[in-house]
Write a protein that holds these residues in place. Structure first.
Motif, mmCIF file in Angstrom:
data_model
loop_
_atom_site.group_PDB
_atom_site.id
_atom_site.type_symbol
_atom_site.label_atom_id
_atom_site.label_comp_id
_atom_site.label_asym_id
_atom_site.label_seq_id
_atom_site.Cartn_x
_atom_site.Cartn_y
_atom_site.Cartn_z
ATOM 1 N N GLY A 255 -3.167 2.113 -0.273
ATOM 2 C CA GLY A 255 -4.004 1.396 0.678
ATOM 3 C C GLY A 255 -5.169 0.667 0.047
ATOM 4 N N THR A 259 -1.016 -5.179 -2.570
ATOM 5 C CA THR A 259 0.272 -4.996 -1.911
ATOM 6 C C THR A 259 0.670 -3.531 -1.997
ATOM 7 O OG1 THR A 259 1.475 -5.485 -3.952
ATOM 8 C CG2 THR A 259 1.036 -7.340 -2.469
ATOM 9 N N ASN A 260 1.557 -3.128 -1.119
ATOM 10 C CA ASN A 260 2.039 -1.740 -1.140
ATOM 11 C C ASN A 260 2.985 -1.525 -2.321
ATOM 12 O OD1 ASN A 260 2.494 0.908 -0.239
ATOM 13 N ND2 ASN A 260 4.265 0.278 0.979
ATOM 14 N N THR A 271 5.791 4.712 4.607
ATOM 15 C CA THR A 271 5.387 3.370 5.022
ATOM 16 C C THR A 271 4.039 3.444 5.744
ATOM 17 O OG1 THR A 271 7.685 2.704 5.284
ATOM 18 C CG2 THR A 271 6.022 1.350 6.386
ATOM 19 N N THR A 273 1.116 2.687 8.363
ATOM 20 C CA THR A 273 1.115 2.222 9.745
ATOM 21 C C THR A 273 -0.105 1.363 10.045
ATOM 22 O OG1 THR A 273 0.041 4.277 10.460
ATOM 23 C CG2 THR A 273 2.455 4.201 10.537
ATOM 24 N N ILE A 274 -0.884 1.072 9.037
ATOM 25 C CA ILE A 274 -2.028 0.176 9.141
ATOM 26 C C ILE A 274 -1.725 -1.038 8.262
ATOM 27 C CG2 ILE A 274 -3.231 1.335 7.232
ATOM 28 C CD1 ILE A 274 -5.872 0.743 8.579
ATOM 29 N N PRO A 275 -2.038 -2.259 8.707
ATOM 30 C CA PRO A 275 -1.777 -3.429 7.866
ATOM 31 C C PRO A 275 -2.471 -3.288 6.509
ATOM 32 C CG PRO A 275 -2.309 -4.114 10.096
ATOM 33 C CD PRO A 275 -2.570 -2.633 10.033
ATOM 34 N N GLN A 276 -1.802 -3.765 5.455
ATOM 35 C CA GLN A 276 -2.350 -3.602 4.112
ATOM 36 C C GLN A 276 -3.735 -4.220 3.988
ATOM 37 O OE1 GLN A 276 -0.620 -1.772 2.068
ATOM 38 N NE2 GLN A 276 -1.838 -1.910 0.196
ATOM 39 N N SER A 277 -3.923 -5.404 4.556
ATOM 40 C CA SER A 277 -5.222 -6.073 4.452
ATOM 41 C C SER A 277 -6.321 -5.278 5.145
ATOM 42 C CB SER A 277 -5.139 -7.483 5.057
ATOM 43 O OG SER A 277 -4.772 -7.426 6.432
ATOM 44 N N VAL A 278 -5.978 -4.621 6.254
ATOM 45 C CA VAL A 278 -6.965 -3.812 6.972
ATOM 46 C C VAL A 278 -7.299 -2.566 6.160
ATOM 47 C CG1 VAL A 278 -7.427 -2.505 9.082
ATOM 48 C CG2 VAL A 278 -6.210 -4.687 9.203
ATOM 49 N N ASN A 315 -10.539 3.088 12.382
ATOM 50 C CA ASN A 315 -9.540 3.339 11.339
ATOM 51 C C ASN A 315 -9.900 4.485 10.406
ATOM 52 O OD1 ASN A 315 -7.786 1.155 12.085
ATOM 53 N ND2 ASN A 315 -9.294 -0.246 11.212
#
Length: 350
Positions: A255, A259-260, A271, A273-278, A315
């Motif tokens: 996180g 990128t993941n 995976t 569940t929070i957008p990578q950018s967030v 978050n």
């Protein structure tokens, strides 16, 4: 997680009532946004060990005339995670008022079958020496704007473990330290993502005698490589406050990276569940504010990290202890105990 956040809001509410309306007003007006809009970066070589490093720094229009003095923040990378994968995180932390140094540190540990990027404690003094040289070199983009007497550590995964051992003034040979190590006086805080500190075979968690150096553990709740329970156990081993365990809801082990799963075969199968950018913004914002609270004695940032931020950020979930617990304890019942905990700077575990 909704229950955890509800408990957090209740705890913050108690603290605000105890501290009065002035604190309520401060919480309402405080902005958790970075202090600087613009950031610049350049690459250099760390002279002491020939590591290539990227350096990120605030870049206001009056950088050279504004009497700035930015502390250093050294980011110790995760195993085989390239320095470029931290560019978004490092840029955001720099905007909070720090010169962020992100080296690539190649190593070979044939006894473990490892060759690649892996941090170690020797980087700390090497980077301190390099930043002193950068600060006094007229050709350096950051000449004259670095506070070389203040160092905060950042770290990811293996880098976080190295940072924790450094704050504990340990030399855990050979993976984290080769030869010897002595914690420099300049080291005053550390914020580490996806990290815990155990002995060589992982059998037990090591006491972290941090000498009141503030530590934040940032932890993705979906991290399957550095389990959340291990962050909790490491938090318990931090001997003296201030300390904080900041859980990033829905983030996995990567996180903090652009990128993941950027580290090739070293992946997190969970995976996020929070957008990578967030996730990156959240980890960077809490890291930056924690460093401001700890390195720059920023009281508003301190209040955000240890008191109000948990309720304001959907978050995260935070467990923290801001002050030592006096020997005398409050024993007047649950409600009074909650208020007493707020007064002592202790947030109840969730």
């Amino acid at each position: 997680m909704a229950t955890l956040k509800a408990l957090s809001v209740a705890a913050v509410g108690v603290a605000l009532i105890v501290d009065g309306t002035a604190k309520t007003a401060a919480a309402a007006t405080f902005s958790d946004a970075p202090l600087f809009n613009d950031v610049a970066s350049y690459s250099t070589t760390i002279s002491a060990n020939n590591d290539l490093a990227d350096i990120y720094y605030p870049n206001p229009s009056n950088l050279k005339t504004g009497n700035y003095s930015f502390p250093v923040a050294l980011l110790l990378q995760g195993a085989n995670v390239d320095k470029s994968d931290y560019s978004k995180y490092a840029s955001i932390v720099a905007r909070y008022g720090f010169v962020v140094v992100v080296p690539n540190h190649p190593r070979s540990l044939p006894q473990f079958g490892f060759t690649g990027l892996l941090p170690e404690t020797s980087q700390i003094n090497a980077v301190l020496a390099q930043m002193e040289a950068e600060n006094s070199n007229p050709a350096s983009p950051v000449a004259g704007v670095i506070n070389t007497q203040k160092l905060g550590l950042l770290g990811h995964s293996a880098g976080g473990a190295v940072g924790l051992s450094a704050i504990a003034n340990l030399c855990l040979s050979p993976i984290q330290c080769e030869g010897s190590f002595s914690r420099p006086n300049e080291l005053v805080a550390g914020a580490f993502f996806g990290a815990n500190l155990r002995n060589q075979n992982g059998a037990f968690f090591l006491p972290i005698n941090n000498s009141r150096i503030p530590i934040a553990l940032l932890q993705g709740t979906r991290d399957s490589r550095a389990l959340p329970i291990n962050a909790e156990k490491t938090y318990e081993q931090i001997q003296t406050p201030p300390k904080a365990l900041i859980s990033i809801l829905g983030a996995n082990h990567y996180g903090i990276t652009n990128t993941n799963n950027p580290a090739g075969p070293i992946t997190d199968p969970n995976t996020p569940t929070i957008p990578q950018s967030v996730a990156v913004e959240t980890v960077a914002r809490w890291s930056g504010l924690f460093l401001r609270a700890s390195v720059l004695d920023d009281k508003a940032a301190f209040d955000y990290v240890y008191d109000t931020g948990d309720a304001l950020d959907p978050n995260v979930s935070v467990v923290s202890q801001a002050k030592p617990i006096p020997e005398a304890s409050c024993t007047l019942g649950l409600v009074v105990l909650s208020a007493c905990g707020a007064l002592l700077g202790l947030k109840k575990p969730k």
